[in-house]
Structures are given as C-alpha cells and as structure tokens.
Design a protein around this motif. Structure first.
Motif, PDB file in Angstrom:
ATOM      1  N   ASN A   1       6.785   1.395  -1.962  1.00  0.00           N
ATOM      2  CA  ASN A   1       5.806   1.199  -0.886  1.00  0.00           C
ATOM      3  C   ASN A   1       6.403   0.482   0.320  1.00  0.00           C
ATOM      4  OD1 ASN A   1       3.971   2.399  -2.586  1.00  0.00           O
ATOM      5  ND2 ASN A   1       2.933   0.505  -3.155  1.00  0.00           N
TER       6      ASN A   1
ATOM      7  N   THR B   1       6.470   2.020   4.093  1.00  0.00           N
ATOM      8  CA  THR B   1       5.597   1.470   5.138  1.00  0.00           C
ATOM      9  C   THR B   1       6.202   0.316   5.922  1.00  0.00           C
ATOM     10  OG1 THR B   1       4.545  -0.187   3.701  1.00  0.00           O
ATOM     11  CG2 THR B   1       3.632   2.057   3.671  1.00  0.00           C
TER      12      THR B   1
ATOM     13  N   ALA C   1      -0.981  -3.547   7.032  1.00  0.00           N
ATOM     14  CA  ALA C   1      -1.947  -2.724   6.302  1.00  0.00           C
ATOM     15  C   ALA C   1      -2.253  -3.226   4.896  1.00  0.00           C
ATOM     16  CB  ALA C   1      -1.443  -1.279   6.243  1.00  0.00           C
TER      17      ALA C   1
ATOM     18  N   ASP D   1      -5.152   0.462  -9.056  1.00  0.00           N
ATOM     19  CA  ASP D   1      -5.278  -0.689  -8.159  1.00  0.00           C
ATOM     20  C   ASP D   1      -5.315  -1.941  -9.035  1.00  0.00           C
ATOM     21  OD1 ASP D   1      -6.217  -2.790  -6.565  1.00  0.00           O
ATOM     22  OD2 ASP D   1      -7.448  -1.482  -5.329  1.00  0.00           O
TER      23      ASP D   1
ATOM     24  N   VAL E   1      -3.538   0.527  -3.275  1.00  0.00           N
ATOM     25  CA  VAL E   1      -3.059  -0.851  -3.236  1.00  0.00           C
ATOM     26  C   VAL E   1      -2.309  -1.166  -4.526  1.00  0.00           C
ATOM     27  CG1 VAL E   1      -3.740  -3.277  -3.140  1.00  0.00           C
ATOM     28  CG2 VAL E   1      -4.921  -1.590  -1.712  1.00  0.00           C
TER      29      VAL E   1
ATOM     30  N   VAL F   1       0.852  -1.183   0.000  1.00  0.00           N
ATOM     31  CA  VAL F   1       0.000   0.000   0.000  1.00  0.00           C
ATOM     32  C   VAL F   1       0.891   1.236   0.000  1.00  0.00           C
ATOM     33  CG1 VAL F   1      -1.732   1.319   1.274  1.00  0.00           C
ATOM     34  CG2 VAL F   1      -1.904  -1.149   1.191  1.00  0.00           C
ATOM     35  N   SER F   2       0.565   2.204  -0.834  1.00  0.00           N
ATOM     36  CA  SER F   2       1.322   3.447  -0.879  1.00  0.00           C
ATOM     37  C   SER F   2       0.973   4.325   0.314  1.00  0.00           C
ATOM     38  CB  SER F   2       1.036   4.197  -2.177  1.00  0.00           C
ATOM     39  OG  SER F   2      -0.263   4.778  -2.138  1.00  0.00           O
TER      40      SER F   2
ATOM     41  N   ASP G   1      -0.370   7.020   0.133  1.00  0.00           N
ATOM     42  CA  ASP G   1      -1.672   7.615  -0.171  1.00  0.00           C
ATOM     43  C   ASP G   1      -2.806   6.604  -0.080  1.00  0.00           C
ATOM     44  OD1 ASP G   1      -0.516  10.127  -0.706  1.00  0.00           O
ATOM     45  OD2 ASP G   1       0.001   9.498  -2.734  1.00  0.00           O
ATOM     46  N   GLY G   2      -2.475   5.353   0.295  1.00  0.00           N
ATOM     47  CA  GLY G   2      -3.505   4.343   0.474  1.00  0.00           C
ATOM     48  C   GLY G   2      -3.876   3.560  -0.761  1.00  0.00           C
TER      49      GLY G   2
END
Length: 212
Positions: free
Chosen positions: A70, A74, A118, A102, A34, A28-29, A31-32
């Motif tokens: 990513n 994260t 996440a 995505d 996927v 997940v980046s 920015d959310g």
C-alpha cells in the motif's frame, strides 16, 4: 554474526535490542481497503525534515506485507503510538488477515479521516503521525520506509501548546520486549548531570528536551 542464519540473527537482535516503540500503521490499498498493522522496528530519524522510519519484514517465501504494497502504491501512511488501552487491539491486528479484511473494524477500533493523507487515523490512539513517503530502502529481507510527518495529532490535553511540552504524566505508551511480551512506561526515573547530558548539550537545554 556471519556464521548465523538470518533467522538466528533476527532472534538475537530482536531479543536484545529492547524495549522498542511500536508503530501501529494504517494504510489504504488502491481499492480503498484500510489496513492496520503493528511494527516494532520503528524509530524517530530527525526533525528537519521531521522523519520516522518503519522496517517491514517479508512473509515466508518472500511475499511482501499489505502495508508495504500500500505504501508503494500510494506513498502515504499514518503511524500511531500505542498506549496501554490500545495494546490488546494493536496486538490482535498483528495476526495475518486476508488483504480484503479491514483490521480496524475487525478488532473494534474507530477509523476517522486524516487531515493531509488518505489513510485514516485511529480515534483511540493517543498520537497519530500522518506521513508521506520520503525514501524507501530495500534489503534482502525487508522493506524500509522513511516517512515525512505532514501532520501530528495528539489526544486533547496531552500537549501543552504554549511550550510544546508533552504532559508525560498523562502519557503511558507500551513497548515491545520480544516474542509476545510488552512493557509499560510507568516505572520511570530521572538522571541529572552537572556537566550536561553526555552529548555536548548544556544542562539548560537538557531540561527542556527532557520535558518534551
């Protein structure tokens, strides 16, 4: 090998060191968004701690892949094992997509929440390994990540929880065989030895390991 270019070395090594298991990785980046991508330079590293390794090449010009960006941001990723039913969609996720796309939604796969990280896991995958970043190595051409498995998910019925055996008759992963070629794992054979398995393990231990 020194007289060959990096690309020529890659062609020889990737064509000869086969078949290779496939890590279908979700991240997940910040920015959310996927991301899902397959990598066949993938291996089990050890069990204490439980580690796996994925090796990511860089794009033409040295740009880093979204998966690498990513993970660095994260420290989390999920490795999925790929079976025959998942193979085409895994392959389709290997094509370059813009970072905002995505891939799971694009190829029709289902993202479901992971337990401890996440990035989501893929519902259709037979096995998912939720990982946190243990160590990162960087070479001239690659970003190499060692992931510590924090949670293992397997399709219902695939593992015998009493003996921790994998029911291999119900497990049909595919492997990478160079270029766009893949191999199945249906044509199997067993070998036995009176003296052990070649690395000092006694026959009884070998039987236990072979039935995992």
């Amino acid at each position: 090998m020194g007289e060959l270019s990096a690309y020529e070395r890659y062609k020889l090594m990737a064509g000869l060191i086969v078949p290779r298991p496939i890590a279908f990785v979700t991240t997940v980046s910040v920015d959310g968004v996927v991301n899902a991508a397959p990598f066949s330079m993938f291996a089990m590293v050890g069990e204490e701690p439980p580690l796996v390794m994925i090796s990511l090449d860089r794009r033409v010009g040295g740009a880093r892949k979204d998966t690498a960006i990513n993970i660095d941001a994260t420290g989390e990723f999920v490795v999925h094992l790929v079976d025959e039913a998942l193979a085409q969609q895994m392959h389709d996720c290997g094509f370059a997509h813009p970072p905002e796309v995505d891939e799971l939604r694009h190829v029709g796969l289902t993202a479901v929440p992971s337990t401890q990280v996440a990035p989501p896991r893929i519902a259709e995958a037979p096995v998912a390994l939720e990982c946190t970043l243990h160590e990162r190595l960087q070479t001239a051409s690659r970003d190499i990540y060692f992931g510590r498995i924090e949670h293992l998910w397997a399709r219902e019925g695939l593992i015998d929880p009493e003996r921790w055996h994998v029911r291999l008759t119900d497990y049909h992963p595919v492997g990478r065989f160079g270029a766009s070629f893949y191999v199945t794992s249906r044509d199997r054979f067993a070998l036995s030895s009176r003296d052990g398995d070649g690395d000092g393990a006694p026959p009884a231990h070998r039987t236990e390991i072979d039935s995992l």
